[in-house]
Design a protein around this motif. Structure first.
Motif, PDB file in Angstrom:
ATOM      1  N   GLU A 185      29.821  68.997-145.605  1.00 27.44           N
ATOM      2  CA  GLU A 185      28.972  70.024-146.232  1.00 27.44           C
ATOM      3  C   GLU A 185      29.740  70.787-147.303  1.00 27.44           C
ATOM      4  N   LEU A 186      30.974  71.169-146.983  1.00 25.52           N
ATOM      5  CA  LEU A 186      31.805  71.875-147.967  1.00 25.52           C
ATOM      6  C   LEU A 186      32.026  71.013-149.207  1.00 25.52           C
ATOM      7  N   ARG A 204      23.906  65.380-150.217  1.00 26.88           N
ATOM      8  CA  ARG A 204      23.667  66.208-149.035  1.00 26.88           C
ATOM      9  C   ARG A 204      24.414  65.605-147.851  1.00 26.88           C
ATOM     10  N   ALA A 205      25.051  66.442-147.052  1.00 28.47           N
ATOM     11  CA  ALA A 205      25.654  65.973-145.799  1.00 28.47           C
ATOM     12  C   ALA A 205      24.553  65.959-144.744  1.00 28.47           C
ATOM     13  N   SER A 206      24.562  64.929-143.905  1.00 30.69           N
ATOM     14  CA  SER A 206      23.533  64.820-142.867  1.00 30.69           C
ATOM     15  C   SER A 206      24.173  64.588-141.504  1.00 30.69           C
ATOM     16  N   ASN A 207      23.667  65.326-140.512  1.00 30.08           N
ATOM     17  CA  ASN A 207      24.136  65.142-139.129  1.00 30.08           C
ATOM     18  C   ASN A 207      23.028  64.532-138.273  1.00 30.08           C
ATOM     19  N   TRP A 252      22.394  60.924-149.156  1.00 29.00           N
ATOM     20  CA  TRP A 252      22.798  61.657-147.958  1.00 29.00           C
ATOM     21  C   TRP A 252      24.057  61.012-147.417  1.00 29.00           C
ATOM     22  N   PHE A 254      31.323  67.054-140.043  1.00 34.50           N
ATOM     23  CA  PHE A 254      30.084  67.373-140.763  1.00 34.50           C
ATOM     24  C   PHE A 254      30.285  68.615-141.633  1.00 34.50           C
ATOM     25  N   HIS A 255      30.932  69.636-141.080  1.00 38.76           N
ATOM     26  CA  HIS A 255      31.167  70.858-141.854  1.00 38.76           C
ATOM     27  C   HIS A 255      32.032  70.563-143.087  1.00 38.76           C
ATOM     28  N   GLN A 261      28.960  70.883-151.568  1.00 40.61           N
ATOM     29  CA  GLN A 261      28.411  72.181-151.950  1.00 40.61           C
ATOM     30  C   GLN A 261      28.163  72.242-153.458  1.00 40.61           C
ATOM     31  N   HIS A 272      31.193  67.730-135.388  1.00 35.40           N
ATOM     32  CA  HIS A 272      30.689  68.953-136.031  1.00 35.40           C
ATOM     33  C   HIS A 272      31.676  69.453-137.079  1.00 35.40           C
TER      34      HIS A 272
END
Length: 189
Positions: free
Chosen positions: A60-61, A70-73, A34, A56-57, A64, A53
């Motif tokens: 996530e990109l 996995r990206a975790s916030n 993560w 984090f996005h 992908q 945010h």
């Protein structure tokens, strides 16, 4: 399930981060890695940070389509600044059946005694340390440490931000979908 936690500002996430995360995900006993986006690092100034945010996005990109990353916030909902030991305590309560390992560079590991409740961290959690040039692991401080020779790229988020401000291309330094999203949203200008 064994989960490695790779903490960082990821401001922005880049290919160097992803190579380390992917290498560790496929070359250790971990099932997943993560990438934990830190809203605020207690040891870094927060003024140059893009909104968490957005960071984090971008993370996530970047991951992908990669099943082991996995990206975790998770730290966004915890008190600020976030301390690794508090995050680990929270995760252990929230996911009691998972085993967590901390992933960090040898430069960070050398400073571990400056971390909040570091004794508790090294007593209860394994640490996977990837070697960074000029930062040998000569002392383990009593931690359960596994030293890894992950491929290293000499890329820094600081330089990427500077290049964006100077109008230079950051292609190949970050994934193409992240380059496009940064450009579309005028991040780091």
């Amino acid at each position: 399930m064994k989960i490695g936690l790779y903490f960082g500002s990821f401001n922005p996430i880049h290919t160097g981060h992803l190579i380390i995360a992917n290498y560790i995900a496929y070359n250790t006993d971990l099932d997943k890695v993560w990438l934990v986006v830190s809203p605020q690092n207690p040891l870094k100034p927060s003024s140059s940070l893009l909104n968490e945010h957005h960071r984090f996005h971008l993370a996530e990109l970047a991951v992908q389509g990669e099943p082991r990353l996995r990206a975790s916030n998770i730290e966004f909902s915890l008190p600020r600044p976030s301390y690794t030991i508090d995050t680990l305590t929270y995760l252990a309560e929230k996911f009691p059946t998972q085993e967590f390992t901390v992933i960090m560079g040898s430069d960070s590991f050398q400073n571990i005694r400056r971390w909040k409740n570091y004794e508790q961290l090294i007593k209860h959690y394994p640490i996977y340390v990837y070697k960074r040039p000029g930062h040998e692991v000569t002392e383990t401080f009593g931690a359960n440490v596994q030293v890894l020779e992950a491929p290293m790229l000499d890329i820094s988020s600081t330089h990427i931000r500077q290049w964006i401000q100077q109008g230079k291309s950051i292609r190949y330094l970050v994934p193409d979908n992240v380059v496009a999203y940064i450009a579309e949203n005028n991040y780091y200008k």
